[in-house]
Design an enzyme around this catalytic site. Structure first.
Site, PDB file in Angstrom:
ATOM      1  N   HIS A  16      -1.293   3.803   3.605  1.00 14.30           N
ATOM      2  CA  HIS A  16       0.013   3.260   3.995  1.00 14.30           C
ATOM      3  C   HIS A  16       0.777   2.758   2.777  1.00 14.30           C
ATOM      4  O   HIS A  16       0.222   2.627   1.688  1.00 14.30           O
ATOM      5  CB  HIS A  16      -0.127   2.150   5.052  1.00 14.30           C
ATOM      6  N   CYS A  35       1.352  -3.428  -2.814  1.00 13.92           N
ATOM      7  CA  CYS A  35       1.303  -2.688  -1.539  1.00 13.92           C
ATOM      8  C   CYS A  35       2.565  -1.856  -1.322  1.00 13.92           C
ATOM      9  O   CYS A  35       2.638  -1.062  -0.381  1.00 13.92           O
ATOM     10  CB  CYS A  35       1.106  -3.641  -0.363  1.00 13.92           C
ATOM     11  N   HIS A  41      -1.468   3.711  -0.674  1.00 12.10           N
ATOM     12  CA  HIS A  41      -2.861   3.434  -1.025  1.00 12.10           C
ATOM     13  C   HIS A  41      -3.653   3.424   0.273  1.00 12.10           C
ATOM     14  O   HIS A  41      -3.090   3.327   1.357  1.00 12.10           O
ATOM     15  CB  HIS A  41      -2.975   2.083  -1.749  1.00 12.10           C
ATOM     16  N   HIS A  43      -7.052   2.357   2.936  1.00  8.08           N
ATOM     17  CA  HIS A  43      -7.987   1.325   3.387  1.00  8.08           C
ATOM     18  C   HIS A  43      -9.017   1.953   4.300  1.00  8.08           C
ATOM     19  O   HIS A  43      -8.717   2.911   5.018  1.00  8.08           O
ATOM     20  CB  HIS A  43      -7.267   0.239   4.203  1.00  8.08           C
ATOM     21  N   ASP A  81      -6.961   8.018  12.234  1.00  7.30           N
ATOM     22  CA  ASP A  81      -7.985   8.294  11.221  1.00  7.30           C
ATOM     23  C   ASP A  81      -7.559   9.424  10.282  1.00  7.30           C
ATOM     24  O   ASP A  81      -7.114  10.485  10.733  1.00  7.30           O
ATOM     25  CB  ASP A  81      -9.304   8.661  11.916  1.00  7.30           C
ATOM     26  N   HIS A  82      -7.709   9.169   8.981  1.00  4.10           N
ATOM     27  CA  HIS A  82      -7.346  10.127   7.939  1.00  4.10           C
ATOM     28  C   HIS A  82      -5.877  10.520   7.997  1.00  4.10           C
ATOM     29  O   HIS A  82      -5.512  11.674   7.756  1.00  4.10           O
ATOM     30  CB  HIS A  82      -8.260  11.356   7.954  1.00  4.10           C
ATOM     31  N   GLU A 126      -8.511  -5.266   7.620  1.00  2.00           N
ATOM     32  CA  GLU A 126      -7.925  -4.336   6.647  1.00  2.00           C
ATOM     33  C   GLU A 126      -8.835  -4.271   5.415  1.00  2.00           C
ATOM     34  O   GLU A 126      -9.019  -3.218   4.819  1.00  2.00           O
ATOM     35  CB  GLU A 126      -6.517  -4.776   6.250  1.00  2.00           C
TER      36      GLU A 126
HETATM   37 NI    NI Z   1      -2.660  -1.920   2.085  1.00  6.41          NI
END
Ligand code: NI
Length: 144
Positions: A16, A35, A41, A43, A81-82, A126
């Site tokens: 995100h 961010c 990036h 998570h 997911d992904h 997160e």
């Molecule tokens: Ni983040």
């Protein structure tokens, strides 16, 4: 009726970028720091999905775990997911994919699949240290 909670833990990976379109580049950087990095990036998210309700005296269950697992697969995992949350997930076209908003989106995905008498809580990790909890929208009668 005794109330009991049932939790299933799931993991998903997603990327995100925290960014508010109406903010200037400077303000986005100031508010979101690294961010806001332009290419995003990732998570490894962990979600604790908790259903609270009355115990069915016949089955001894709140909700069939296989059913809960299927609901989570078809909603949360399939959609998040992904994925690049900003680009791939329609819910985040208009809202910032913060941990708070991701928890709310997960809640909204699962809620319609559950019986009315069940309550739903989403705890989203997160990172190990950054955790949000969403217990859903209160009905009008519960509002202060
Ligand atoms: Ni983040």
């Amino acid at each position: 009726m005794p109330q009991i909670s049932l939790t299933r833990v799931v993991q998903f990976s997603a990327s995100h970028r925290l960014h508010v379109k109406s903010y200037s580049a400077e303000k986005n950087l100031r508010v979101f720091g690294k961010c806001n990095s332009p290419n995003g990036h990732g998570h490894n998210y962990k979600a604790e999905i908790t259903v609270v309700g009355a115990l069915n005296p016949e089955t001894g269950m709140v909700l069939n775990l296989t059913l809960l697992k299927q609901i989570i697969e078809k909603t949360v995992i399939k959609h998040l997911d992904h994925k690049n949350l900003n680009l791939d997930v329609p819910e985040f076209k208009a809202i910032n994919p913060t941990a708070e908003n991701i928890a709310i989106v997960i809640w909204k995905m699962i809620r319609p699949k559950l019986a009315r008498g069940l309550d739903l809580e989403i705890k989203l990790f997160e990172t190990e240290n950054n955790i949000v909890l969403y217990r859903g929208e209160k009905s009008a009668g519960e509002r202060a």
